[in-house]
Design a protein around this motif. Structure first.
Motif, PDB file in Angstrom:
ATOM      1  N   GLY A   1       9.806   4.829   4.080  1.00 21.07           N
ATOM      2  CA  GLY A   1      10.587   5.964   3.619  1.00 21.07           C
ATOM      3  C   GLY A   1      10.590   6.154   2.122  1.00 21.07           C
ATOM      4  N   TRP A   2       9.758   5.380   1.407  1.00 19.41           N
ATOM      5  CA  TRP A   2       9.655   5.559  -0.032  1.00 19.41           C
ATOM      6  C   TRP A   2       8.549   6.563  -0.288  1.00 19.41           C
ATOM      7  CZ3 TRP A   2       9.396  -0.390  -0.405  1.00 19.41           C
ATOM      8  CH2 TRP A   2      10.684  -0.895  -0.317  1.00 19.41           C
ATOM      9  N   LYS A   3       8.900   7.715  -0.776  1.00 18.11           N
ATOM     10  CA  LYS A   3       7.929   8.789  -0.998  1.00 18.11           C
ATOM     11  C   LYS A   3       7.081   8.552  -2.254  1.00 18.11           C
ATOM     12  CE  LYS A   3       9.483  11.415   2.363  1.00 18.11           C
ATOM     13  NZ  LYS A   3       9.277  10.806   3.608  1.00 18.11           N
ATOM     14  N   GLU A   4       7.698   7.997  -3.247  1.00 25.46           N
ATOM     15  CA  GLU A   4       7.010   7.796  -4.522  1.00 25.46           C
ATOM     16  C   GLU A   4       6.979   6.316  -4.858  1.00 25.46           C
ATOM     17  OE1 GLU A   4       5.619  10.245  -6.280  1.00 25.46           O
ATOM     18  OE2 GLU A   4       6.298  11.733  -4.827  1.00 25.46           O
ATOM     19  N   MET A   5       5.859   5.860  -5.368  1.00 22.63           N
ATOM     20  CA  MET A   5       5.757   4.469  -5.818  1.00 22.63           C
ATOM     21  C   MET A   5       6.757   4.200  -6.942  1.00 22.63           C
ATOM     22  SD  MET A   5       3.531   2.996  -3.894  1.00 22.63           S
ATOM     23  CE  MET A   5       2.893   1.541  -4.689  1.00 22.63           C
TER      24      MET A   5
ATOM     25  N   CYS B   1       4.602   1.957   1.873  1.00 22.31           N
ATOM     26  CA  CYS B   1       5.768   2.537   1.193  1.00 22.31           C
ATOM     27  C   CYS B   1       6.271   3.762   1.943  1.00 22.31           C
ATOM     28  CB  CYS B   1       5.414   2.919  -0.243  1.00 22.31           C
ATOM     29  SG  CYS B   1       5.172   1.504  -1.326  1.00 22.31           S
ATOM     30  N   GLU B   2       5.355   4.606   2.357  1.00 19.58           N
ATOM     31  CA  GLU B   2       5.740   5.812   3.083  1.00 19.58           C
ATOM     32  C   GLU B   2       6.363   5.464   4.427  1.00 19.58           C
ATOM     33  OE1 GLU B   2       2.185   8.178   3.109  1.00 19.58           O
ATOM     34  OE2 GLU B   2       2.392   8.675   0.978  1.00 19.58           O
ATOM     35  N   GLU B   3       5.834   4.436   5.084  1.00 10.70           N
ATOM     36  CA  GLU B   3       6.386   3.993   6.370  1.00 10.70           C
ATOM     37  C   GLU B   3       7.838   3.542   6.210  1.00 10.70           C
ATOM     38  OE1 GLU B   3       6.260   3.199  10.465  1.00 10.70           O
ATOM     39  OE2 GLU B   3       4.680   4.115   9.265  1.00 10.70           O
TER      40      GLU B   3
ATOM     41  N   THR C   1       0.845  -1.187   0.000  1.00 13.88           N
ATOM     42  CA  THR C   1       0.000   0.000   0.000  1.00 13.88           C
ATOM     43  C   THR C   1       0.884   1.242   0.000  1.00 13.88           C
ATOM     44  OG1 THR C   1      -0.095   0.145   2.409  1.00 13.88           O
ATOM     45  CG2 THR C   1      -1.812  -1.189   1.316  1.00 13.88           C
ATOM     46  N   ARG C   2       0.300   2.351  -0.389  1.00 15.34           N
ATOM     47  CA  ARG C   2       1.030   3.615  -0.371  1.00 15.34           C
ATOM     48  C   ARG C   2       1.515   3.920   1.050  1.00 15.34           C
ATOM     49  NH1 ARG C   2       2.137   7.217  -3.738  1.00 15.34           N
ATOM     50  NH2 ARG C   2       0.680   6.544  -5.305  1.00 15.34           N
ATOM     51  N   ALA C   3       0.664   3.665   2.042  1.00 15.47           N
ATOM     52  CA  ALA C   3       1.037   3.930   3.437  1.00 15.47           C
ATOM     53  C   ALA C   3       2.244   3.084   3.856  1.00 15.47           C
ATOM     54  CB  ALA C   3      -0.144   3.662   4.360  1.00 15.47           C
TER      55      ALA C   3
ATOM     56  N   GLU D   1       9.741   4.836  -6.966  1.00 17.25           N
ATOM     57  CA  GLU D   1      11.030   4.427  -6.409  1.00 17.25           C
ATOM     58  C   GLU D   1      11.165   2.915  -6.327  1.00 17.25           C
ATOM     59  OE1 GLU D   1      12.179   6.422  -2.809  1.00 17.25           O
ATOM     60  OE2 GLU D   1      11.151   8.231  -3.418  1.00 17.25           O
TER      61      GLU D   1
END
Length: 110
Positions: free
Chosen positions: A103-107, A99-101, A95-97, A109
């Motif tokens: 430290g990946w800001k953009e999918m 990825c952000e957790e 999930t996007r969340a 990446e």
């Protein structure tokens, strides 16, 4: 066989499975995209899932957690945990969340 007394839906099963954390990532196995499907009938609950790698050292623990959660919420149904390698898991399944957790800001990446 006795009919299950608990109402179980795909959404409620996924929510409960979402409480299981991958020990390596510390994130929900649902957010990581490891649960491909949950199938529910009057007699059985089947989770179709994968792991991040066939060599995942926590595989038995994760699968045991899925089995345990589904037995707890299954209302007496038989529980089956089906491991599959198709499609192969990739970080793009998170999930996007999640990825952000990590430290990946953009999918992109991934």
């Amino acid at each position: 066989m006795k009919k299950p007394t608990e109402i179980l839906t795909h959404e409620s099963a996924m929510a409960e499975l979402g409480t299981i954390l991958d020990p390596e990532f510390g994130l929900s196995i649902v957010a990581l995209g490891l649960i491909y499907d949950v199938q529910i009938s009057d007699a059985q609950v089947t989770a179709v899932m994968t792991l991040t790698s066939p060599y995942c050292p926590a595989g038995d623990v994760i699968m045991g957690g899925v089995q345990s959660v589904l037995e707890r919420i299954g209302g007496g149904r038989t529980v089956k945990v089906q491991l599959t390698w198709e499609p192969q898991w990739t970080p793009a399944m998170m999930t996007r969340a999640a990825c952000e957790e990590l430290g990946w800001k953009e999918m992109d990446e991934l």
